[in-house]
Design a protein around this motif. Structure first.
Motif, PDB file in Angstrom:
ATOM      1  N   GLU A  20       0.812  -0.984   0.009  1.00 49.82           N
ATOM      2  CA  GLU A  20       0.009   0.000   0.050  1.00 49.82           C
ATOM      3  C   GLU A  20       0.744   1.292   0.061  1.00 49.82           C
ATOM      4  O   GLU A  20       0.662   2.295  -0.751  1.00 49.82           O
ATOM      5  CB  GLU A  20      -0.865  -0.106   1.105  1.00 49.82           C
ATOM      6  CG  GLU A  20      -0.371   0.037   2.474  1.00 49.82           C
ATOM      7  CD  GLU A  20      -0.200  -1.286   3.196  1.00 49.82           C
ATOM      8  OE1 GLU A  20       0.189  -1.317   4.559  1.00 49.82           O
ATOM      9  OE2 GLU A  20       0.211  -2.317   2.458  1.00 49.82           O
ATOM     10  N   LEU A  21       2.088   1.305   0.548  1.00 52.26           N
ATOM     11  CA  LEU A  21       2.881   2.244   0.472  1.00 52.26           C
ATOM     12  C   LEU A  21       3.665   2.483  -0.895  1.00 52.26           C
ATOM     13  O   LEU A  21       3.817   3.527  -1.082  1.00 52.26           O
ATOM     14  CB  LEU A  21       4.123   2.349   1.721  1.00 52.26           C
ATOM     15  CG  LEU A  21       3.313   2.739   3.017  1.00 52.26           C
ATOM     16  CD1 LEU A  21       4.543   2.508   4.156  1.00 52.26           C
ATOM     17  CD2 LEU A  21       3.149   4.286   3.228  1.00 52.26           C
ATOM     18  N   THR A  73      -5.449 -10.938  -7.667  1.00 49.49           N
ATOM     19  CA  THR A  73      -6.621 -10.558  -7.141  1.00 49.49           C
ATOM     20  C   THR A  73      -6.409  -9.986  -5.875  1.00 49.49           C
ATOM     21  O   THR A  73      -7.065  -8.811  -5.610  1.00 49.49           O
ATOM     22  CB  THR A  73      -7.598 -12.020  -6.439  1.00 49.49           C
ATOM     23  OG1 THR A  73      -7.868 -12.634  -7.470  1.00 49.49           O
ATOM     24  CG2 THR A  73      -8.920 -11.454  -5.562  1.00 49.49           C
ATOM     25  N   ASP A  74      -5.424 -10.092  -5.156  1.00 47.59           N
ATOM     26  CA  ASP A  74      -4.924  -9.437  -3.786  1.00 47.59           C
ATOM     27  C   ASP A  74      -4.645  -7.891  -4.189  1.00 47.59           C
ATOM     28  O   ASP A  74      -5.255  -6.905  -3.568  1.00 47.59           O
ATOM     29  CB  ASP A  74      -3.390 -10.074  -3.237  1.00 47.59           C
ATOM     30  CG  ASP A  74      -3.805 -11.361  -2.683  1.00 47.59           C
ATOM     31  OD1 ASP A  74      -5.061 -11.530  -2.102  1.00 47.59           O
ATOM     32  OD2 ASP A  74      -2.926 -12.169  -2.647  1.00 47.59           O
ATOM     33  N   ILE A 101      -9.379   7.398  -1.254  1.00 50.45           N
ATOM     34  CA  ILE A 101      -9.184   8.499  -1.740  1.00 50.45           C
ATOM     35  C   ILE A 101     -10.291   9.309  -2.424  1.00 50.45           C
ATOM     36  O   ILE A 101     -10.430  10.480  -1.788  1.00 50.45           O
ATOM     37  CB  ILE A 101      -8.022   8.456  -3.105  1.00 50.45           C
ATOM     38  CG1 ILE A 101      -6.556   7.949  -2.312  1.00 50.45           C
ATOM     39  CG2 ILE A 101      -7.827   9.812  -3.616  1.00 50.45           C
ATOM     40  CD1 ILE A 101      -5.471   7.574  -3.499  1.00 50.45           C
ATOM     41  N   LYS A 102     -11.134   8.725  -3.037  1.00 49.56           N
ATOM     42  CA  LYS A 102     -12.408   9.520  -3.572  1.00 49.56           C
ATOM     43  C   LYS A 102     -13.238   9.820  -2.293  1.00 49.56           C
ATOM     44  O   LYS A 102     -13.811  10.934  -2.352  1.00 49.56           O
ATOM     45  CB  LYS A 102     -13.056   8.497  -4.387  1.00 49.56           C
ATOM     46  CG  LYS A 102     -12.398   8.090  -5.674  1.00 49.56           C
ATOM     47  CD  LYS A 102     -12.083   9.186  -6.446  1.00 49.56           C
ATOM     48  CE  LYS A 102     -13.072   9.888  -7.285  1.00 49.56           C
ATOM     49  NZ  LYS A 102     -12.798  10.835  -8.175  1.00 49.56           N
ATOM     50  N   ASN A 158      -8.286  -0.985  -5.397  1.00 51.90           N
ATOM     51  CA  ASN A 158      -9.712  -0.535  -5.216  1.00 51.90           C
ATOM     52  C   ASN A 158      -9.805   0.122  -3.766  1.00 51.90           C
ATOM     53  O   ASN A 158     -10.636   0.997  -3.582  1.00 51.90           O
ATOM     54  CB  ASN A 158     -10.833  -1.958  -5.457  1.00 51.90           C
ATOM     55  CG  ASN A 158     -10.736  -2.002  -6.878  1.00 51.90           C
ATOM     56  OD1 ASN A 158     -10.492  -1.394  -7.823  1.00 51.90           O
ATOM     57  ND2 ASN A 158     -11.263  -3.440  -7.291  1.00 51.90           N
ATOM     58  N   LEU A 159      -9.382  -0.545  -2.898  1.00 46.07           N
ATOM     59  CA  LEU A 159      -9.451  -0.144  -1.432  1.00 46.07           C
ATOM     60  C   LEU A 159      -8.827   1.308  -1.711  1.00 46.07           C
ATOM     61  O   LEU A 159      -9.562   2.408  -0.754  1.00 46.07           O
ATOM     62  CB  LEU A 159      -8.697  -1.070  -0.601  1.00 46.07           C
ATOM     63  CG  LEU A 159      -8.713  -0.568   0.940  1.00 46.07           C
ATOM     64  CD1 LEU A 159     -10.057  -0.698   1.755  1.00 46.07           C
ATOM     65  CD2 LEU A 159      -7.611  -1.681   1.739  1.00 46.07           C
TER      66      LEU A 159
END
Length: 405
Positions: free
Chosen positions: A246-247, A317-318, A330-331, A324-325
């Motif tokens: 994620e980073l 998939t991960d 962010i949105k 998407n997460l």
């Protein structure tokens, strides 16, 4: 010109300068058997160095007895007068016309200059005196000399205790709202106890001279979370392979979305996908080289085709779920809170990820076969930070039920 050097043999070297033992004296008189000097020749006036000292001072308050961390005991500017006392006989320095010193032990005097450690006094070097924490865990993992085998046998015998202590240290750090951000075996020191350093948890103490001390070092990338004000302050600094996905993805994703990115446009989607695949492959390359694979972690095989290697810990998939997460948060403008939430936030869990990678490398090197420990590690390095353990979940894992605390 050759003179005796006050400060012992060179025992380590890095981008900062070098480490010598016994230490180079400032004002305090300390036991030379238990202390080293970290001589810093670069960036001593930089903002990052100032910030590192601030973080170190915060950590010193959290851990006054150096049970979990090694910061510094004393610090002073390094000057030539400190390098002129004849009380250490096995180390010499040489001076050339450019006023440049090099520290060498007797063996290195016969080697090439690349083995020496240079001091450029125009850079205003600093002398940071620290407890000698022993050897780094990376050496224990990589080598098999007779001395290292003794460490490995001890670690194998007491492994749950040592892993528990490392987790306790990170818990102390996180409850002080600090993230380490550069956890790796090279920044974990291991030593036979040189003084009383009891492990304490919930008021109970364990002490045995046969135990090793495991402690964290190097807080140059550490951050006080309350000083992080927005997403732009969150970076992916650290060592590749220990930084969670994620980073690694965040800044590329954030930059694209803040620009002209259109999630309905095929070209934009393909561009984003290719960028992320490249970034994650870099992590997977490091994982595979270190033996961190789906099969070694006893994970279920991936059924469908993947952009990555079939034996990769992270599947296609991960990564899609992670992107998407991040995108949704962010949105919704909730991603900053997701990263900075106390203890369970993504920033804190980045330390858990790095420590999980380190745990596996140690597990693999000492030939342990423990499915319960593998379950803990799998939960520490999950791709999705929402599913990844935080530090408290790690400490409550069934693997540690065997401890008598």
């Amino acid at each position: 010109i050759k003179k005796k050097l006050k400060g012992g043999r060179k025992v380590g070297k890095g981008g900062f300068g070098c480490v010598v033992k016994p230490y180079v004296k400032c004002d305090m008189s300390l036991d030379p058997r238990m202390h080293v000097s970290k001589l810093i020749f670069k960036g001593t006036n930089s903002k990052s160095f100032v910030e590192e000292i601030k973080i170190s001072n915060m950590i010193k308050k959290l851990d006054k007895d150096n049970k979990y961390f090694i910061t510094y005991t004393e610090m002073c500017s390094l000057n030539k007068n400190q390098l002129s006392r004849p009380d250490i006989i096995d180390v010499k320095y040489e001076q050339n016309d450019n006023d440049l010193f090099k520290i060498m032990n007797e063996t290195e005097l016969r080697k090439k200059d690349k083995d020496a450690c240079y001091i450029d006094f125009t850079k205003k070097p600093k002398n940071i005196i620290m407890i000698d924490g022993g050897i780094d865990l990376n050496k224990v993992i990589k080598y098999d000399s007779s001395a290292i085998i003794k460490y490995k046998n001890n670690i194998k015998k007491h492994l749950p205790r040592y892993l528990f202590k490392l987790l306790l240290g990170i818990k102390k750090l996180h409850y002080g709202n600090i993230v380490h951000k550069d956890i790796k075996p090279l920044n974990i020191l291991v030593n036979y106890k040189q003084y009383d350093s009891k492990l304490e948890y919930k008021g109970k103490k364990i002490n045995d001279d046969t135990y090793l001390d495991f402690r964290f070092i190097d807080f140059g990338l550490s951050k006080a979370v309350q000083q992080i004000k927005n997403l732009h302050d969150i970076n992916s600094s650290g060592t590749l392979g220990y930084v969670p996905p994620e980073l690694v993805i965040l800044h590329r994703l954030y930059k694209i979305i803040k620009g002209d990115f259109n999630p309905q446009t095929k070209e934009d989607i393909e561009h984003l996908k290719n960028e992320i695949i490249t970034l994650i492959k870099d992590i997977m390359d490091k994982f595979l080289k270190r033996g961190i694979t789906r099969s070694n972690l006893k994970m279920q095989p991936v059924d469908k085709n993947t952009y990555f290697y079939k034996n990769s810990v992270f599947s296609e998939t991960d990564i899609k779920k992670l992107v998407n997460l991040l995108y949704k948060n962010i949105k919704r403008k909730t991603l900053f809170d997701k990263f900075t939430n106390r203890v369970s936030g993504y920033l804190y869990k980045s330390d858990v990820f790095a420590l999980g990678v380190s745990f596996f490398l140690l597990y693999d090197s000492i030939n342990v076969n423990d499915n319960t420990l593998l379950d803990l590690i799998r939960n520490m390095i999950k791709c999705n930070p929402d599913e990844r353990y935080d530090i408290n979940q790690c400490l409550k894992h069934p693997y540690f039920r065997q401890l008598s605390i």
